[in-house]
Design a protein around this motif. Structure first.
Motif, PDB file in Angstrom:
ATOM      1  N   PRO A 205       0.799  -1.232   0.000  1.00 28.55           N
ATOM      2  CA  PRO A 205       0.000   0.000   0.000  1.00 28.55           C
ATOM      3  C   PRO A 205       0.836   1.288   0.000  1.00 28.55           C
ATOM      4  N   LEU A 206       2.060   1.251   0.543  1.00 36.41           N
ATOM      5  CA  LEU A 206       2.876   2.474   0.535  1.00 36.41           C
ATOM      6  C   LEU A 206       3.183   2.882  -0.903  1.00 36.41           C
ATOM      7  N   ALA A 207       3.321   1.895  -1.785  1.00 33.70           N
ATOM      8  CA  ALA A 207       3.577   2.199  -3.196  1.00 33.70           C
ATOM      9  C   ALA A 207       2.378   2.873  -3.847  1.00 33.70           C
ATOM     10  N   HIS A 208       1.175   2.658  -3.280  1.00 31.75           N
ATOM     11  CA  HIS A 208      -0.028   3.333  -3.779  1.00 31.75           C
ATOM     12  C   HIS A 208      -0.233   4.675  -3.069  1.00 31.75           C
ATOM     13  N   GLY A 209       0.700   5.050  -2.196  1.00 30.89           N
ATOM     14  CA  GLY A 209       0.622   6.367  -1.562  1.00 30.89           C
ATOM     15  C   GLY A 209       0.065   6.366  -0.151  1.00 30.89           C
ATOM     16  N   ALA A 210      -0.305   5.196   0.393  1.00 30.04           N
ATOM     17  CA  ALA A 210      -0.838   5.156   1.764  1.00 30.04           C
ATOM     18  C   ALA A 210       0.194   5.724   2.737  1.00 30.04           C
ATOM     19  N   ASP A 211      -0.298   6.320   3.822  1.00 28.80           N
ATOM     20  CA  ASP A 211       0.610   6.931   4.795  1.00 28.80           C
ATOM     21  C   ASP A 211       1.195   5.889   5.751  1.00 28.80           C
ATOM     22  N   VAL A 212       0.336   4.982   6.195  1.00 19.14           N
ATOM     23  CA  VAL A 212       0.780   3.955   7.144  1.00 19.14           C
ATOM     24  C   VAL A 212       0.195   2.619   6.704  1.00 19.14           C
ATOM     25  N   VAL A 213       1.023   1.578   6.696  1.00 19.28           N
ATOM     26  CA  VAL A 213       0.499   0.228   6.486  1.00 19.28           C
ATOM     27  C   VAL A 213       0.734  -0.523   7.785  1.00 19.28           C
ATOM     28  N   LEU A 214      -0.218  -1.374   8.149  1.00 18.39           N
ATOM     29  CA  LEU A 214       0.001  -2.144   9.374  1.00 18.39           C
ATOM     30  C   LEU A 214      -0.391  -3.596   9.191  1.00 18.39           C
ATOM     31  N   HIS A 215       0.168  -4.409  10.071  1.00 11.17           N
ATOM     32  CA  HIS A 215      -0.060  -5.859  10.017  1.00 11.17           C
ATOM     33  C   HIS A 215      -0.322  -6.415  11.405  1.00 11.17           C
ATOM     34  N   SER A 216      -1.199  -7.397  11.457  1.00 10.19           N
ATOM     35  CA  SER A 216      -1.169  -8.322  12.575  1.00 10.19           C
ATOM     36  C   SER A 216      -0.089  -9.327  12.209  1.00 10.19           C
ATOM     37  N   VAL A 217       1.088  -9.162  12.798  1.00  9.36           N
ATOM     38  CA  VAL A 217       2.233 -10.046  12.503  1.00  9.36           C
ATOM     39  C   VAL A 217       1.922 -11.479  12.939  1.00  9.36           C
ATOM     40  N   THR A 218       0.986 -11.575  13.896  1.00 11.98           N
ATOM     41  CA  THR A 218       0.466 -12.873  14.368  1.00 11.98           C
ATOM     42  C   THR A 218       0.111 -13.799  13.207  1.00 11.98           C
ATOM     43  N   LYS A 219      -0.360 -13.222  12.107  1.00  7.09           N
ATOM     44  CA  LYS A 219      -0.921 -14.004  11.020  1.00  7.09           C
ATOM     45  C   LYS A 219       0.192 -14.463  10.067  1.00  7.09           C
ATOM     46  N   TYR A 220       0.211 -13.989   8.823  1.00  6.12           N
ATOM     47  CA  TYR A 220       1.147 -14.564   7.836  1.00  6.12           C
ATOM     48  C   TYR A 220       2.611 -14.258   8.117  1.00  6.12           C
ATOM     49  N   LEU A 221       2.913 -13.062   8.636  1.00 10.79           N
ATOM     50  CA  LEU A 221       4.323 -12.680   8.725  1.00 10.79           C
ATOM     51  C   LEU A 221       5.067 -13.626   9.658  1.00 10.79           C
ATOM     52  N   ALA A 222       4.509 -13.874  10.833  1.00 15.24           N
ATOM     53  CA  ALA A 222       5.118 -14.861  11.739  1.00 15.24           C
ATOM     54  C   ALA A 222       4.781 -16.262  11.230  1.00 15.24           C
ATOM     55  N   GLY A 223       3.504 -16.497  10.912  1.00 17.30           N
ATOM     56  CA  GLY A 223       3.121 -17.639  10.087  1.00 17.30           C
ATOM     57  C   GLY A 223       3.011 -19.007  10.725  1.00 17.30           C
ATOM     58  N   HIS A 224       3.272 -19.152  12.010  1.00 13.68           N
ATOM     59  CA  HIS A 224       3.257 -20.484  12.616  1.00 13.68           C
ATOM     60  C   HIS A 224       2.329 -20.576  13.819  1.00 13.68           C
ATOM     61  N   SER A 225       1.416 -19.608  13.953  1.00 12.35           N
ATOM     62  CA  SER A 225       0.426 -19.636  15.031  1.00 12.35           C
ATOM     63  C   SER A 225       1.075 -19.804  16.405  1.00 12.35           C
ATOM     64  N   ASP A 226       2.245 -19.172  16.589  1.00 11.68           N
ATOM     65  CA  ASP A 226       2.900 -19.312  17.892  1.00 11.68           C
ATOM     66  C   ASP A 226       3.230 -17.991  18.569  1.00 11.68           C
ATOM     67  N   VAL A 227       2.946 -16.853  17.914  1.00 13.26           N
ATOM     68  CA  VAL A 227       3.187 -15.569  18.572  1.00 13.26           C
ATOM     69  C   VAL A 227       2.053 -14.592  18.254  1.00 13.26           C
ATOM     70  N   VAL A 228       1.861 -13.619  19.133  1.00  8.74           N
ATOM     71  CA  VAL A 228       0.949 -12.497  18.883  1.00  8.74           C
ATOM     72  C   VAL A 228       1.805 -11.238  18.818  1.00  8.74           C
ATOM     73  N   LEU A 229       1.776 -10.558  17.675  1.00 11.45           N
ATOM     74  CA  LEU A 229       2.601  -9.365  17.457  1.00 11.45           C
ATOM     75  C   LEU A 229       1.942  -8.484  16.397  1.00 11.45           C
ATOM     76  N   GLY A 230       2.319  -7.223  16.354  1.00  9.29           N
ATOM     77  CA  GLY A 230       1.836  -6.333  15.305  1.00  9.29           C
ATOM     78  C   GLY A 230       2.949  -5.415  14.848  1.00  9.29           C
ATOM     79  N   ALA A 231       2.696  -4.678  13.764  1.00  7.00           N
ATOM     80  CA  ALA A 231       3.717  -3.745  13.277  1.00  7.00           C
ATOM     81  C   ALA A 231       3.083  -2.686  12.381  1.00  7.00           C
ATOM     82  N   THR A 232       3.688  -1.512  12.387  1.00 11.14           N
ATOM     83  CA  THR A 232       3.334  -0.455  11.441  1.00 11.14           C
ATOM     84  C   THR A 232       4.556  -0.174  10.570  1.00 11.14           C
ATOM     85  N   VAL A 233       4.308   0.350   9.366  1.00 14.60           N
ATOM     86  CA  VAL A 233       5.392   0.803   8.494  1.00 14.60           C
ATOM     87  C   VAL A 233       4.933   2.098   7.836  1.00 14.60           C
TER      88      VAL A 233
END
Ligand SMILES: *Cc1c(COP(=O)(O)O)cnc(C)c1O
Length: 391
Positions: free
Chosen positions: A195-223
């Motif tokens: 989304p930043l490439a489309h001009g969005a100001d902030v993109v965020l993720h529940s890292v809990t999901k695909y980024l961590a990917g193994h259903s073993d942590v709860v985390l988040g992140a903004t960029v």
């Protein structure tokens, strides 16, 4: 470099003979400090720690921020890791000026909607729900009849309805009136949508999901690409204290290394399962942007590099049929959350906080990386069992 490569190569320690290939787990609450602290010097574990930076650097590289090429900057990479996706969402909402109007998809992550409602009740902001797939309606809401929106909150595809927003058009419309644009990109991952490439100001993720990917942590992140917004997000984390644990962040980076393989396999599985479900006699509706007949298909094909691995299924028999399906699976795991290597499913509208426009028979499937024939055999058998349970 390709994001597939960056997922593996970014966020590594400097190459030194005999040095560690991977960043270590850094366990310290404080740092040696004498006199006036220098720029970038670590002071205290809530303010900043080397435990977060390799993951933040890798995520920033994947979202292709302008600063990513520069690697670690004095004030840290332009990604900010938080204790959970909700902590990241809370920090992003704090960027909205007090009393500002926030345009938000009516079907968004339900706890995001709960937080928005709670903040509206306290007079911190005003909430305007929209059908995010209806671009004209969203643009009208952003422009407003007498006062423009302060922020546009996007989720695309939405949780759990899989609606696809026209991200480039909506970002442009919001910026015309100076509204902040935040995109919850959890379902897509940076491999599928940036989304930043489309001009969005902030993109965020529940890292809990695909980024961590193994259903073993709860985390988040903004960029974000904006240094001022980044500084405010970091300041929010420091002041409100929703910080990530060092071991959780280490696990998330370990998970991120295989993001491309996991997402590619999960997407291929999801596409195949969606196609088979669409032609199945015990299925009322399948929602998956990868299906050519899906209302979000053309838009998703234009702005995403794939269609993700979450799909919505309405089996025959209403809520009873949906419950029977979830009860009958053996390989698929009945569980909330998504984005792990294992395939999970859950019937929605089980929670009082859910939007009343989510169908009561909607089963959300998070397709994992198992062999697709095993997944299909289990699902097909469960559909037959659910038909028997209804009869
Ligand atoms: C899970 C989820 C969240 C919340 O993240 P947590 O890590 O559970 O706090 C936010 N947005 C979306 C789209 C999600 O799926």
């Amino acid at each position: 470099m390709s994001p597939r490569t960056l997922a593996v190569s970014a966020g590594r320690p400097a190459r030194t003979p005999g040095g560690s290939l991977n960043p270590p787990v850094v366990l310290t609450s404080t740092f040696v400090s004498q006199g006036t602290p220098g720029a970038g010097e670590h002071l205290y574990g809530r303010i900043g720690t080397p435990a977060w930076e390799p993951f933040e650097e890798a995520l920033a590289a994947l979202e292709r921020t302008d600063h990513a090429a520069a690697g670690l900057r004095a004030d840290g990479p332009p990604a900010t890791v938080f204790a959970s996706g909700m902590a990241a969402i809370d920090a992003a909402l704090a960027l909205v000026p007090v009393g500002g109007r926030v345009v938000v998809p009516r079907h968004a992550y339900q706890v995001t909607l709960v937080l928005l409602r709670e903040q509206a009740e306290r007079g911190l902001l005003r909430v305007e729900p929209v059908d995010v797939a209806d671009t004209d309606a969203v643009v009208a809401a952003v422009h407003g009849s007498d006062e423009p929106a302060a922020a546009l909150w996007l989720e695309s595809p939405t949780n759990p309805m899989l609606e696809v927003a026209d991200v480039p058009a909506l970002v442009a419309a919001a910026h015309e009136v100076g509204a902040l644009v935040v995109v919850d990109s959890t379902f897509a991952t940076p491999l599928v949508q940036r989304p930043l490439a489309h001009g969005a100001d902030v993109v965020l993720h529940s890292v809990t999901k695909y980024l961590a990917g193994h259903s073993d942590v709860v985390l988040g992140a903004t960029v974000t690409d904006d240094p001022a917004l980044h500084a405010r997000l970091v300041a929010h984390r420091t002041t409100h204290g929703a910080i990530a644990g060092p071991f959780e962040v280490w696990l998330a980076l370990r998970g991120l290394r295989t993001l491309a393989l996991r997402v590619e396999r999960a997407q291929a599985n999801a596409g195949e399962i969606a196609r088979r479900l669409a032609g199945h006699p015990d299925v009322v509706e399948v929602r998956y942007p990868g299906l050519p007949a899906d209302p979000g298909h053309a838009r998703a094909a234009a702005q995403m590099d794939g269609f993700g691995a979450v799909l919505g299924l309405r089996p025959a028999g209403g809520a009873t049929g949906a419950d029977a399906l979830v009860a009958a699976v053996e390989l698929w795991v009945p569980a909330t959350s998504l984005g792990g290597v294992e395939s999970t499913l859950e019937r929605r509208r089980r929670f009082a906080t859910e939007s009343l426009t989510v169908p009561e028979d909607l089963v959300r499937l998070s397709v994992g990386i198992e062999d697709v024939e095993d997944l299909w055999a289990d699902l097909e058998r469960a559909l037959t069992a659910a038909r028997g349970a209804r009869a």
